[in-house]
Scaffold this motif. Structure first.
Motif, short mmCIF file in Angstrom:
data_model
loop_
_atom_site.label_atom_id
_atom_site.label_comp_id
_atom_site.label_asym_id
_atom_site.label_seq_id
_atom_site.Cartn_x
_atom_site.Cartn_y
_atom_site.Cartn_z
N SER A 95 0.83 -1.21 0.00
CA SER A 95 0.00 0.00 0.00
C SER A 95 0.86 1.26 0.00
O SER A 95 1.99 1.26 0.50
CB SER A 95 -0.93 0.01 1.22
N LEU A 96 0.32 2.33 -0.55
CA LEU A 96 1.03 3.61 -0.58
C LEU A 96 1.31 4.15 0.82
O LEU A 96 2.42 4.65 1.07
CB LEU A 96 0.23 4.63 -1.39
N HIS A 149 4.67 -1.29 7.86
CA HIS A 149 3.51 -0.38 7.83
C HIS A 149 3.17 0.01 9.27
O HIS A 149 3.34 -0.78 10.19
CB HIS A 149 2.31 -1.08 7.18
N ASP A 150 2.70 1.24 9.43
CA ASP A 150 2.24 1.67 10.76
C ASP A 150 0.80 2.13 10.66
O ASP A 150 0.49 3.01 9.84
CB ASP A 150 3.11 2.79 11.32
N LEU A 182 0.77 9.21 6.10
CA LEU A 182 -0.21 9.44 5.04
C LEU A 182 -1.62 9.11 5.50
O LEU A 182 -2.57 9.82 5.17
CB LEU A 182 0.16 8.62 3.80
N SER A 183 -1.77 8.04 6.26
CA SER A 183 -3.11 7.64 6.70
C SER A 183 -3.67 8.54 7.80
O SER A 183 -4.83 8.39 8.19
CB SER A 183 -3.10 6.18 7.18
N TRP A 225 -6.88 3.48 7.07
CA TRP A 225 -7.83 4.56 7.36
C TRP A 225 -8.45 5.05 6.06
O TRP A 225 -8.43 6.24 5.72
CB TRP A 225 -7.14 5.71 8.09
N THR A 226 -9.01 4.12 5.30
CA THR A 226 -9.55 4.42 3.99
C THR A 226 -10.74 5.39 4.09
O THR A 226 -11.37 5.52 5.14
CB THR A 226 -10.01 3.14 3.28
#
Length: 379
Positions: A193-194, A212-213, A218-219, A276-277
């Motif tokens: 994922s980005l 990933h965190d 970004l999220s 966190w979409t």
């Protein structure tokens, strides 16, 4: 940061006398963080009760995509930070306070929460930088709440809507269109994922999931929208021209719409807390609006308030109890007072539940003493 009995200030969720329902809902949310969830874990381990297993499962996070009740706790807290903003920042603007000093206070408190989050993750002792986790729950609360309050401070109401939908659509576009080296674009897995790629590229120290965190850089951007939605809800509740019934209808109606839109969006952009979409924001935002409407109707409209003390003492010192576990061993204290009695019981389910209940009671009594003395943590 200070402990004070004077009027609370504005960056973190604060006690608002006009909205007892908000303090109660915040305390209800924090109750599960301070150990309420462990009651169901204990029952699931010591019994064969199906409902206990179901509830225990609801207090876990999905492995990746999906949604359970436990996923609501964090975004609900962010949402409530937004609800308090029209009452705190808005009232100061109406009194003639200048925006510049208010913005500096908002930024200072946002950064303070980031620092508290680093301390919470890593303790008070200095570590090598590669062993430090910089991303945190408190950090996300600080940054997302800070940016949402700054948008409220400087943007018109119409512009706030543009920010809200622009962030959600822009985040969706970024995750689907920007390629990740070695993976391509639109791959929403843990490794590809980005947001994870940005974390690995920019965040120093270690990440919670190695590659990933869940509280990464970004999220954090779409999390601003949870706070912005709370600001909109707070604006509705603060509007003296609307009848309480109209306010409830507006909150419930918008909540239902967002909840449905979130699950429709899930078909092309999965509901995912780790990323966190945008669909996650809408689903949790819809739930948050519904819970706020319910608590507001019961507490502030119908005036059923005697029971609220159970949660308000938690809600009015929510950040403090979150940090207190770093220096106070509530489990040891509970065992000191109740351990002998509990260990004599023959029922394993009862022993397990009372062990958890004793720990929660110690935390609650600690907060109640502070509540009685009107001592609240200001950040």
């Amino acid at each position: 940061m200070s402990l004070t009995a004077t009027e609370p200030t504005l960056a973190q969720p604060v006690p608002i006398k006009r909205l007892l329902s908000l303090d109660t809902l915040r305390g209800f949310d924090m109750f599960w963080i301070m150990g309420g969830d462990e009651i169901f874990y204990a029952l699931a381990k010591t019994t064969t009760w199906g409902w206990a297993a179901f509830m225990a499962d609801q207090f876990t996070h999905p492995e990746w995509n999906g949604f359970r009740f436990y996923d609501l706790i964090f975004p609900l807290f962010l949402f409530m930070a937004g609800v308090s903003t029209p009452f705190s920042v808005g009232s100061r603007l109406e009194k003639g306070d200048e925006k510049g000093p208010l913005a500096r206070k908002i930024i200072t408190r946002g950064i303070t929460l980031v620092i508290f989050g680093i301390i919470y993750n890593n303790g008070l002792f200095v570590k090598p930088i590669e062993e430090i986790r910089f991303c945190s729950v408190l950090g996300r609360i600080g940054l997302a709440g800070m940016f949402a309050q700054l948008i409220y401070l400087y943007a018109s109401e119409r512009a706030q809507y543009v920010w809200f939908f622009g962030i959600l659509l822009g985040y969706w576009a970024a995750l689907m269109l920007i390629p990740v080296p070695g993976c391509g674009a639109g791959v929403l897995t843990l490794e590809c994922s980005l947001p994870g790629y940005v974390d690995r590229l920019l965040v120093p120290g270690k990440l919670y999931l190695t590659v990933h965190d869940p509280e990464g850089l970004l999220s954090t951007i779409p999390a601003i929208c949870n706070a912005l939605l709370g600001i909109y809800a707070g604006t509705i509740l603060r509007n003296a021209m609307r009848r309480p019934e109209e306010k409830i209808q507006a909150l419930v109606g918008l909540g239902v719409i967002f909840f449905i839109l979130g699950w429709l969006w899930n078909m092309v952009f999965p509901v995912n807390k780790n990323l966190w979409t945008s669909s996650f924001v809408l689903v949790t935002g819809g739930c948050s609006l519904g819970l706020l409407a319910l608590f507001y109707w019961i507490i502030d409209v119908k005036r059923y308030q005697k029971w609220t003390i159970l949660f308000t003492v938690i809600g009015m010192n929510s950040i403090l109890i979150y940090l207190a576990v770093l220096i106070i061993n509530f489990e040891h204290i509970a065992d000191f007072f109740f351990g002998g009695l509990i260990h004599q019981l023959s029922s394993e389910p009862l022993k397990a539940v009372l062990t958890v209940a004793g720990m929660i009671l110690m935390k609650w009594l600690f907060l109640y003493i502070l509540y009685q003395k009107k001592i609240f943590l200001r950040v």
